[in-house]
Design a protein around this motif. Structure first.
Motif, PDB file in Angstrom:
ATOM      1  N   VAL A   1       0.864  -1.182   0.000  1.00 35.36           N
ATOM      2  CA  VAL A   1       0.000   0.000   0.000  1.00 35.36           C
ATOM      3  C   VAL A   1       0.898   1.229   0.000  1.00 35.36           C
ATOM      4  O   VAL A   1       1.711   1.404   0.918  1.00 35.36           O
TER       5      VAL A   1
ATOM      6  N   ALA B   1      -0.054   6.627  -9.791  1.00 30.01           N
ATOM      7  CA  ALA B   1      -0.491   5.294  -9.343  1.00 30.01           C
ATOM      8  C   ALA B   1       0.020   4.219 -10.310  1.00 30.01           C
ATOM      9  O   ALA B   1       0.519   3.170  -9.892  1.00 30.01           O
TER      10      ALA B   1
ATOM     11  N   VAL C   1      -1.043  -4.196  -6.259  1.00 29.29           N
ATOM     12  CA  VAL C   1      -0.430  -2.966  -5.723  1.00 29.29           C
ATOM     13  C   VAL C   1      -1.509  -1.904  -5.509  1.00 29.29           C
ATOM     14  O   VAL C   1      -2.243  -1.563  -6.433  1.00 29.29           O
ATOM     15  N   ASN C   2      -1.590  -1.389  -4.289  1.00 27.15           N
ATOM     16  CA  ASN C   2      -2.559  -0.346  -3.946  1.00 27.15           C
ATOM     17  C   ASN C   2      -1.857   1.007  -3.790  1.00 27.15           C
ATOM     18  O   ASN C   2      -0.794   1.088  -3.169  1.00 27.15           O
ATOM     19  N   VAL C   3      -2.465   2.047  -4.345  1.00 25.53           N
ATOM     20  CA  VAL C   3      -1.949   3.409  -4.191  1.00 25.53           C
ATOM     21  C   VAL C   3      -3.125   4.302  -3.812  1.00 25.53           C
ATOM     22  O   VAL C   3      -4.137   4.324  -4.522  1.00 25.53           O
ATOM     23  N   VAL C   4      -3.000   5.005  -2.687  1.00 29.91           N
ATOM     24  CA  VAL C   4      -4.082   5.905  -2.278  1.00 29.91           C
ATOM     25  C   VAL C   4      -3.530   7.308  -2.060  1.00 29.91           C
ATOM     26  O   VAL C   4      -2.340   7.495  -1.770  1.00 29.91           O
TER      27      VAL C   4
ATOM     28  N   GLU D   1      -8.938   8.864  -5.861  1.00 24.69           N
ATOM     29  CA  GLU D   1      -7.844   8.834  -4.883  1.00 24.69           C
ATOM     30  C   GLU D   1      -7.450   7.407  -4.471  1.00 24.69           C
ATOM     31  O   GLU D   1      -6.600   7.237  -3.606  1.00 24.69           O
ATOM     32  N   VAL D   2      -8.074   6.397  -5.070  1.00 16.90           N
ATOM     33  CA  VAL D   2      -7.796   5.006  -4.669  1.00 16.90           C
ATOM     34  C   VAL D   2      -7.579   4.130  -5.901  1.00 16.90           C
ATOM     35  O   VAL D   2      -8.474   4.025  -6.754  1.00 16.90           O
ATOM     36  N   TYR D   3      -6.412   3.493  -5.974  1.00 20.19           N
ATOM     37  CA  TYR D   3      -6.052   2.683  -7.136  1.00 20.19           C
ATOM     38  C   TYR D   3      -5.564   1.298  -6.686  1.00 20.19           C
ATOM     39  O   TYR D   3      -4.834   1.180  -5.712  1.00 20.19           O
ATOM     40  N   THR D   4      -5.980   0.290  -7.429  1.00 17.79           N
ATOM     41  CA  THR D   4      -5.372  -1.032  -7.287  1.00 17.79           C
ATOM     42  C   THR D   4      -4.973  -1.470  -8.698  1.00 17.79           C
ATOM     43  O   THR D   4      -5.765  -1.325  -9.636  1.00 17.79           O
ATOM     44  N   GLY D   5      -3.748  -1.952  -8.839  1.00 14.24           N
ATOM     45  CA  GLY D   5      -3.279  -2.353 -10.164  1.00 14.24           C
ATOM     46  C   GLY D   5      -3.243  -1.189 -11.143  1.00 14.24           C
ATOM     47  O   GLY D   5      -3.337  -1.385 -12.356  1.00 14.24           O
TER      48      GLY D   5
END
Lengths: 135, 135, 135
Positions: B3, B22, B40-43, C51-55
């Protein structure tokens, strides 16, 4: 270098109080951990009343999480957490019973600022000198 | 598995820039730490101007905190933090002087995703194969 | 003592669901780590869809990060993360595939609550008794 993250319910802290707490945390960290104040970050997360719970009920704590580099002497870390906690109540008026301060750390070489790997505790001076030389 | 939490003042990053950062963080983490990008998480935390301070004054840093599993080889962790920091400036245009990247970790067995304890570094393949078998 | 931080996209969880998850996390932590529920903090960060990403793509995960004191027995930590993850899906309906639970820790003496350094795991009773005596 360090990042202090303060979490409260919205309206717990006025704009002035946030600025004062940021200044005081910066002063304390700078003094104890030998880092110029200009490298100290303080951020505030101000959440909705239904986003903060203590004991399973909506609550108004002041949660402070500080990230620092691993390797400061134990006595220094103890002093740091004690002074941050005391400042939190002194500056904000939130009673100590509702203040939780937690310090987390990771190795300096797991962090980069200004394009350079952070110095280990005790090696700040050479790092800062080098920074200045490249300015 | 990982994260990455990016903190800025509101309006520092456009919607496109957030998506680009991201994507780039995902690509880098995937390549270096051998995890499919889909894990893979990006916030992003985008805060008010009076919620972010550097040196005790309102400021506009880009703070990136990554959580990864403990146990990656040192060289791999060093490469990871370096490439994330370089990408942060390259993608967002925020100068390196205002970018801080910190990597924190905890043991893989202190984390659960998809109902399963995460694999230790180096054991991803078997874990992923098992995941697929249960799909 | 502990702080659980739950991150989602806005509107993923209703107000009731947040309260229910906070109550359940509190119950589980209290039972497994021998801390009165009144000392368990749960906060929610509800972010915008961009504001929230996965992959590398906008996504709707439920990310739970728990901070606990270092030194709990391994079996206890394993049970804690397993029960928190199971509760997350059970209470919120978010499928396990989109739930990530991570436990981080730092030494109890790096944390202060109610003006006092936290007790190491196993020493809670004396600490709580002392707290009561000063009330």
């Amino acid at each position: 270098m360090p990042v202090y993250t303060c979490t409260t319910v919205r309206s717990t802290l006025s704009a002035d109080t946030k600025a004062d707490l940021a200044a005081e945390v910066t002063r304390i960290h700078s003094m104890i951990n030998h880092v110029p104040g200009t490298y100290v970050n303080v951020v505030f997360h101000e959440l909705a009343p239904d986003e903060v719970y203590t004991g399973g009920h909506p609550a108004q704590p002041l949660l402070i999480n500080g990230w620092v580099r691993t390797g400061h002497p134990e006595a220094q870390s103890s002093q740091l957490v004690a002074e941050i906690a005391a400042a939190a109540t002194r500056v904000t008026g939130v009673p100590a019973e509702r203040v939780l301060v937690v310090i987390q750390n990771s190795p300096a070489h797991f962090a980069i600022e200004g394009g350079r790997v952070l110095p280990a505790p005790g090696e700040e001076e050479a790092w800062l000198r080098e920074q200045k030389d490249t300015d």
